[in-house]
Design an enzyme around this catalytic site. Structure first.
Site, mmCIF file in Angstrom:
data_model
loop_
_atom_site.group_PDB
_atom_site.id
_atom_site.type_symbol
_atom_site.label_atom_id
_atom_site.label_comp_id
_atom_site.label_asym_id
_atom_site.label_seq_id
_atom_site.Cartn_x
_atom_site.Cartn_y
_atom_site.Cartn_z
ATOM 1 N NE ARG A 17 -11.098 -9.549 -2.220
ATOM 2 C CZ ARG A 17 -11.424 -8.605 -3.083
ATOM 3 N NH1 ARG A 17 -11.759 -8.924 -4.323
ATOM 4 N NH2 ARG A 17 -11.441 -7.325 -2.714
ATOM 5 C CE LYS A 46 -3.887 -1.824 2.753
ATOM 6 N NZ LYS A 46 -4.943 -1.587 1.760
HETATM 7 N N1 BES Z 1 -8.147 -3.777 4.559
HETATM 8 C C1 BES Z 1 -8.305 -3.304 3.234
HETATM 9 C C2 BES Z 1 -9.594 -2.512 3.039
HETATM 10 C C3 BES Z 1 -9.681 -1.204 3.766
HETATM 11 C C4 BES Z 1 -9.270 -0.029 3.145
HETATM 12 C C5 BES Z 1 -10.203 -1.123 5.030
HETATM 13 C C6 BES Z 1 -9.367 1.177 3.800
HETATM 14 C C7 BES Z 1 -10.308 0.091 5.686
HETATM 15 C C8 BES Z 1 -9.899 1.238 5.078
HETATM 16 C C9 BES Z 1 -8.325 -4.484 2.256
HETATM 17 O O1 BES Z 1 -7.546 -5.566 2.615
HETATM 18 C C10 BES Z 1 -7.782 -3.993 0.965
HETATM 19 O O2 BES Z 1 -6.639 -3.652 0.910
HETATM 20 N N2 BES Z 1 -8.620 -3.965 -0.060
HETATM 21 C C11 BES Z 1 -8.238 -3.507 -1.337
HETATM 22 C C12 BES Z 1 -8.792 -4.461 -2.365
HETATM 23 C C13 BES Z 1 -8.276 -4.221 -3.746
HETATM 24 C C14 BES Z 1 -6.813 -4.589 -3.821
HETATM 25 C C15 BES Z 1 -9.094 -5.052 -4.713
HETATM 26 C C16 BES Z 1 -8.799 -2.101 -1.530
HETATM 27 O O3 BES Z 1 -9.904 -1.832 -1.051
HETATM 28 O O4 BES Z 1 -8.107 -1.284 -2.093
HETATM 29 MN MN MN Z 2 -5.553 -5.389 1.954
#
Ligand code: BES
Ligand code: MN
Ligand code: ZN
Length: 499
Positions: A347, A273
């Site tokens: 997921r 990230k």
């Molecule tokens: N934990 C994150 C989602 C999240 C983002 C929770 C911001 C709380 C605040 C999740 O694991 C994630 O990174 N999701 C990605 C999915 C994408 C790679 C398809 C996302 O939402 O960007």
């Molecule tokens: Mn994630």
């Protein structure tokens, strides 16, 4: 925690500090009947600056020889907009202001209007208890808690019994919310999978539910390829925590299974990230933390049902042992997924946990997960996303959402969305592209619940306070504990239906 007492008595005649709820109006109107001795005094003060707006508080000394030494006026907002949440917010704000004013105890009478007295009492206890929550164990100077007791006054003994019961229920629910907030707020350096499991064990021993921890070797044997792959990048190995509560006295009832995502830190892994706000990813264990809080409260309440909690718990880090984009993994139910992004890890661990949930032949499966940023794009921070394969179950959860103020909003799960998850080399890919990101994540999960009634709650926008989160007295900064009150309300309703 603030202690609550219930006693037969009259507002305005008791010593100490008395809290008087008001409706917003010109002039503001008391929401409870006041004795003459203070009615005049109060009506002189009210209206001069105090409007009765929701969460407005005005504290003043009475200089009376008998009766309350101070009065706290608290606004419920307009009567025609009254919700149970108005009581949580109003009394929560009153508690904060009394505490700041170094007042140790206060009393109030219960409004007899719009809602039943039990629900109002419960909401007051929730508002006061939850507004006093602080995560300050890492602060060298701990805040002193001044407000120690709140007394609810009722007219007679039959009301006394009913109100006492709902106060007790509310206290047990708040214990669960506190636990969920604590676990969620814990920094990842002190809360990694094995530690998380240990803390769950302690909660279980105190509250009265069983805890089983499946470690990495067992997870491999059990075919939990999702949990193992995601957990591999960290020196802190993954676990699957199972919580079991049986309040049926051994009757062979099918359980409710509650599943919660617990990523103790989500760096994104190899698909790392951006660093901005990455610190918020300690909250990525909020779903699992909610499950612990739910089981704790259910056990303390001794509900006559069976509940199983399943928490896949991992730390998602990049390293030489981490899983990578392009990898193909196999889940507990035999399905496979091609990894497009290691940041779509929730997921993957839920897929194993949901497959395992199905094996418990449950009445219903509910999962809670900070699953997608896309859910925040869709709904903002005021509601959790709700997804389902069973509308009847969804309606029950929506009803509990109304009552608890933990808003949910349903998004569709049409079969067309599954097209976005097709892979050339595996059964699924773990990312469906930008469009409808919260829905395609839910569609991914739906592949693992068979035909069991299932609700998925995406709590990414509601699990912790963010810039756009509505300010409410009883929701301090950080983890909110969302989902705990919601699912307990649903389970209490289910327990009632059976008797
Ligand atoms: N934990 C994150 C989602 C999240 C983002 C929770 C911001 C709380 C605040 C999740 O694991 C994630 O990174 N999701 C990605 C999915 C994408 C790679 C398809 C996302 O939402 O960007
Ligand atoms: Mn994630
Ligand atoms: Zn995540």
């Amino acid at each position: 925690m603030v202690e609550f007492k219930v006693k037969v008595g009259k507002i305005g005649l008791e010593e100490g500090v008395c809290i008087i709820p008001f409706y917003e109006h010109d002039p503001p109107r008391p929401a409870i009947e006041l004795p003459e001795s203070i009615d005049k005094l109060v009506s002189k003060v009210a209206g001069r600056g105090f409007k009765g707006k929701l969460e407005e508080v005005y504290i003043f000394p009475t200089f009376l020889d008998k009766g309350p030494e101070k009065i706290a006026l608290v606004g419920l907002g307009e009567r025609n907009g009254l919700e149970l949440d108005s009581f949580r917010r109003a009394y929560g704000r009153a508690a904060i202001r009394l505490d700041e004013s170094i007042i140790e105890s206060a009393n109030s009478a219960l409004v007899k209007d719009v809602f039943n007295i039990e629900d109002i009492a419960q909401s007051i206890v929730e508002g006061v208890s939850l507004s006093m929550y602080r995560f300050d164990r890492y602060k060298s100077e701990n805040r002193k808690e001044n407000l120690k007791t709140v007394t609810l006054l009722v007219e007679d003994n039959t009301l006394l019994d009913r109100v006492e019961k709902s106060v007790e229920t509310a206290e047990k629910i708040c214990r669960g919310v506190y636990t969920a907030r604590d676990l969620t707020n814990m920094p990842s350096i002190d809360c990694y999978p094995e530690k998380f499991a240990e803390m769950v064990y302690d909660v279980g021993r105190r509250a009265g539910f069983n805890v089983t921890v499946f470690k990495i070797d067992e997870l491999k044997e059990m075919g939990m390829g999702g949990i193992v792959a995601v957990g591999d990048g960290s020196i802190h190995k993954p676990v699957l925590v199972m919580l079991e509560y049986d309040g049926t006295g051994g009757r062979d009832d099918r359980p409710y299974v509650i599943v919660g995502k617990a990523v103790t830190f989500d760096s994104g892994g190899i698909s790392i990230k951006p660093s901005e706000k990455m610190e918020e990813m300690k909250y990525d264990k909020a779903g699992g933390a909610a499950v612990v809080g739910i089981l704790e409260s259910i056990a303390l309440l001794r509900l006559p049902i069976r509940v199983v909690g399943l928490i896949p718990c991992v730390e998602n880090l990049p390293s030489g042992t981490a899983f990578r984009p392009g990898d193909i993994i196999r889940f507990r139910n035999g399905r496979t997924a091609e990894i497009i992004s290691t940041d779509a890890e929730g997921r993957l661990i839920l897929a194993d946990a949901l497959s395992y949930a199905v094996e418990h032949k449950p009445k219903a499966i509910i999962d809670l997960a900070t699953l997608t940023g896309a859910c925040i794009i869709a709904l903002g921070t005021h509601a959790s996303g709700l997804f389902t394969n069973n509308q009847e179950l969804a309606e029950k959860i929506k009803k509990s959402a109304e009552k608890t103020g933990e808003k949910v909003w349903q998004l569709p799960l049409w079969k067309q969305y599954k097209e976005q998850l097709k892979s050339d080399v595996a059964d699924l890919k773990n990312v469906g592209g930008r469009p409808a990101g919260a829905i395609t994540a839910a569609a991914f999960l739906s592949e693992f619940v068979d035909n069991i009634p299932w609700v998925h709650l995406d709590i990414a926008g509601t699990a912790y306070t963010q810039e756009t989160t509505e300010q409410k007295s009883y929701i301090p900064k950080g983890a909110t504990g969302v989902g705990v009150r919601l699912i307990i309300d649903y389970l209490i309703e289910e327990a009632h239906q059976r008797h």
